[in-house]
Structures are given as C-alpha cells and as structure tokens.
Enzyme design. Structure first.
Site, mmCIF file in Angstrom:
data_model
loop_
_atom_site.group_PDB
_atom_site.id
_atom_site.type_symbol
_atom_site.label_atom_id
_atom_site.label_comp_id
_atom_site.label_asym_id
_atom_site.label_seq_id
_atom_site.Cartn_x
_atom_site.Cartn_y
_atom_site.Cartn_z
ATOM 1 N N ASP A 95 16.312 82.657 -16.745
ATOM 2 C CA ASP A 95 16.106 82.077 -15.430
ATOM 3 C C ASP A 95 14.605 82.212 -15.144
ATOM 4 O OD1 ASP A 95 16.488 81.572 -12.556
ATOM 5 O OD2 ASP A 95 16.100 83.716 -12.376
HETATM 6 MG MG MG Z 1 16.236 83.789 -10.196
#
Ligand code: MG
Ligand code: ADP
Length: 383
Positions: A64
């Site tokens: 991410d």
């Molecule tokens: Mg994040």
C-alpha cells in the site's frame, strides 16, 4: 523363524528405540518456535507457525502507499483559489470552508486539512449533512451551500450530471499539481443546483526512510515482482514508485479492487505478500498468502486481519520476515535430513548385524538433541 529368543528380543528392542521418530517430530517445532521467538525480539509478531513457512515461499510483494511506503504524516502544502471563483474568496476562506467539511472525516487528507486550519487559527463554520464517497471525496452543507471536496473521479462520476463550472481548468490544475507529486483535491461550492470550482488543496507525504534499500533487499532475496496498490492518483503513485524502485503501480483503486489485484497476483505468482496499514487494506491483507500490517501506523482492522505485524513500522523488517522464512525452511530440511538419516543408518545396521542397545539410545537421543540445537540457531537470526 527359529532364531534364539533372547538375542532376537534384544535386537527388536534396539530397533524400536532407534526407529522411534522423536527427532523427526521435534524437527519442525524446534525450528518454527525459534523463528517466532527470534521475530518477537526484532519487533515482528507472527500470529502462527504456518505464517513463518508461508514467508519462505513469497514470490511477489504488494505494498500500500499511504502509511506504508510513506509515513502517513500527510501535510497540506498549498491552497489555491480559482481566480474567477467568487467574490473575494481568500486562501483562508477556502481553507476554512474545506475544514468545516473535513472535520467530519477520518481520512488522512481530512486530518491534514484540519491540522492546517488549526495552525492558522481559522474560524471554522459548522457543517451539516456530511456524506463521504469511499476513495473519491466528501461533501457537507456549510452555511447556505453545499461544499464538495474530491478527486477527478468524484467530480466526473459522483457529480456526473451536474455541469460543474470551471471543471476543465480545475482538472488541468489538478493534473499539474499531481505531476509535481502532490496528492490534490478540488473544492467546489453547490448553490441551488449550480456547482462552481472554488479552488484546490495540495498535500504531500514523506517516503519512509530506507524504503528504496528495503526494495533492493527484497530483490536480493529473490522476490520477482513488486507492486504498489493505492487509492491515490496514478501520477503521484508513479513518482513514489520510481523513487523507491517498484515495478508496477496500480492506482486509484477502491478497497475491493485491491482484493481483485491481489487475486490476480496470486494467479500470476502463487505466493503473494501484501503490506498495508489501512481499513481499506484489510480485505487485501486477508486475501494475500501472507498479510503484513504496520503495527504503529496501522488501524485495528488491519492488525487484526494480518498474519504478521511489524511492531515498530520498520520497513527493513519486511526482508527480515522473508529471510527468516527462508532460513527456517533451510533449517527444517537439514533437521529432517539429520532425523531420517540417523534412523535409516541405525535401522539398516540393526537389520544387517545389530548394534548394542546403549548405542541405539545415544543415536536416538543424540539426533533429537542435534535437531533441537540446530533449530535454536534461528534465535540468533538477524536477517
Ligand atoms: Mg494506507
Ligand atoms: P489513499 O489512502 O491512498 O489516499 P483512499 O481510497 O482512502 O486511498 O482515497 C483515495 C482518494 O480519494 C484520495 O487520494 C482522495 O483523492 C479521495 N478522497 C478520499 N477521502 C477524501 C476526503 N475525506 N477528502 C478529500 N478527498 C478524499
């Protein structure tokens, strides 16, 4: 078969001692528990032995962006008012309208907006009827109108059929800011059905120190493919990917699209690790072969869903996790070879010519101690 009882009985006893598989049984827990303990000392929490074994086979890693590769300490850097926007709207006026709405949101861009307004001690009006569209933007009623804050997709798809005044130049400006690596949003006002772009807010977030080195170490460990998954804009994501050396960028993803991307990676690479921190990463952490969560910055859901938690948010622990998995697998192979080897050797000799019982005991206990000690060596694993 007509053999003499005493010597046959003695040999059978020797065989049973030699062939009992204590060393084989202890091989795995000795290694895996040492690996888990070693992880604990380094601030890496494995939620079970199977995750140490899963870490050994990882071929692709997905990260991410916000809060994982970056520190997640998003800062508001610029406030721009559109020249033709309205009647004497100032930077501070725009920021306080945006803050009224963002005070209701938990998003990191919202928190950065509120922090910037607090720093400037702005008066912030009240907002009512707050609404948020995941991965796109937010709106609320402020004073007599509705304020919309969002990205390209928010203005194109959510406000789709309302003709937005100033949208063309608005999107151009958004693109320029994003090309500079700044995550940016448009602020617009809706008055009696007319939506007008008022201005833009731009944000930056710092890449965690050591991110590029960490990616390099993953490649040295033999990870074939490294991907970034983010809800943020493509241009901003690509800039960070280039900076740290990531192969592939999947941007502007909604949480369910992160899951689909992980499933696709699993199809292509089989064993995929996902590293994330947010609520929107949790489904992807659950889908990946190995879910790794950032313990400090991470949300509760992410910590709950992950298989491994990095207590100190230290990215260099990711190559450590994969390295530990690989070292554990090597130790297991050596242990099983010692355990089966000792049994085969002793059983073979016993069947052919017999050995004294005490020697079988020494061989049996000796191999058990040997595999335990070999497993304990993992306690000293430093990556
Ligand atoms: Mg994040
Ligand atoms: P990320 O954590 O990568 O920012 P999200 O899915 O949370 O991913 O958000 C994606 C994008 O949606 C943001 O970059 C922003 O453009 C827009 N967005 C989401 N929430 C908000 C908000 N509260 N205010 C403004 N924009 C938002």
């Amino acid at each position: 078969l007509g053999s003499e009882f005493t010597s046959t009985f003695y040999r059978a006893m020797t065989l049973m001692v030699a062939a009992s598989p204590c060393a084989v049984i202890i091989s795995t827990p000795a290694a895996v528990l040492s690996a888990i303990a070693s992880g604990g000392r380094q601030g890496v929490l494995f939620k079970g032995g199977e995750h140490v074994e899963a870490a050994a086979n990882i071929d692709a890693v997905a990260f991410d962006k916000t809060g994982t590769l970056t520190q997640g300490d998003t800062q508001l850097t610029d406030v721009f008012v559109r020249e033709t926007a309205a009647d004497s709207l100032t930077d501070e006026g725009l920021l306080s309208l945006a803050t009224a709405v963002q005070a209701r949101s938990e998003h990191h861009l919202a928190r950065a907006t509120v922090a910037a307004a607090e720093e400037r001690s702005l008066d912030v009006p009240d907002a009512r009827r707050f609404q948020s569209v995941a991965g796109k933007g937010v709106c609320a009623d402020v004073e007599a109108s509705t304020i919309h804050i969002g990205n390209r997709s928010y203005f194109e798809t959510v406000l789709g059929d309302a003709a937005v005044k100033g949208l063309e130049p608005g999107l151009d400006r958004l693109q320029t800011l994003e090309a500079e690596g700044k995550t940016s949003v448009i602020v617009a006002r809706e008055d009696g059905g007319d939506v007008t772009v008022l201005g833009w807010l731009a944000f930056t977030d710092t890449v965690r120190p050591g991110a590029a080195e960490m990616i390099g170490e993953l490649r040295e460990l033999g990870v074939e493919h490294i991907v970034m998954l983010t809800g943020d804009n493509e241009r901003v994501a690509q800039r960070i990917a280039d900076e740290v050396g990531i192969d592939e960028v999947q941007a502007e993803l909604l949480p369910e699209e992160k899951v689909a991307t992980i499933e696709d990676l699993v199809d292509r690479h089989e064993n995929v690790a996902m590293v994330g921190d947010g609520v929107n990463d949790a489904p992807a952490l659950a889908t990946a072969t190995l879910g790794i969560a950032m313990g400090g910055a991470g949300t509760d859901v992410a910590l709950d869903t992950a298989d491994v938690v990095l207590m100190g948010d230290d990215l260099s622990k990711i190559p450590y996790v994969l390295g530990l998995g690989r070292a554990t697998r090597r130790t297991l192979i050596v242990n099983l070879a010692i355990a089966f080897g000792a049994i085969a050797l002793m059983v073979g000799t016993i069947l052919l010519r017999g050995i004294p019982l005490p020697l079988a005991v020494v061989g049996h206990e000796g191999s058990t101690v040997l595999v335990s000690l070999n497993g304990l060596r993992l306690l000293g694993f430093r990556g």
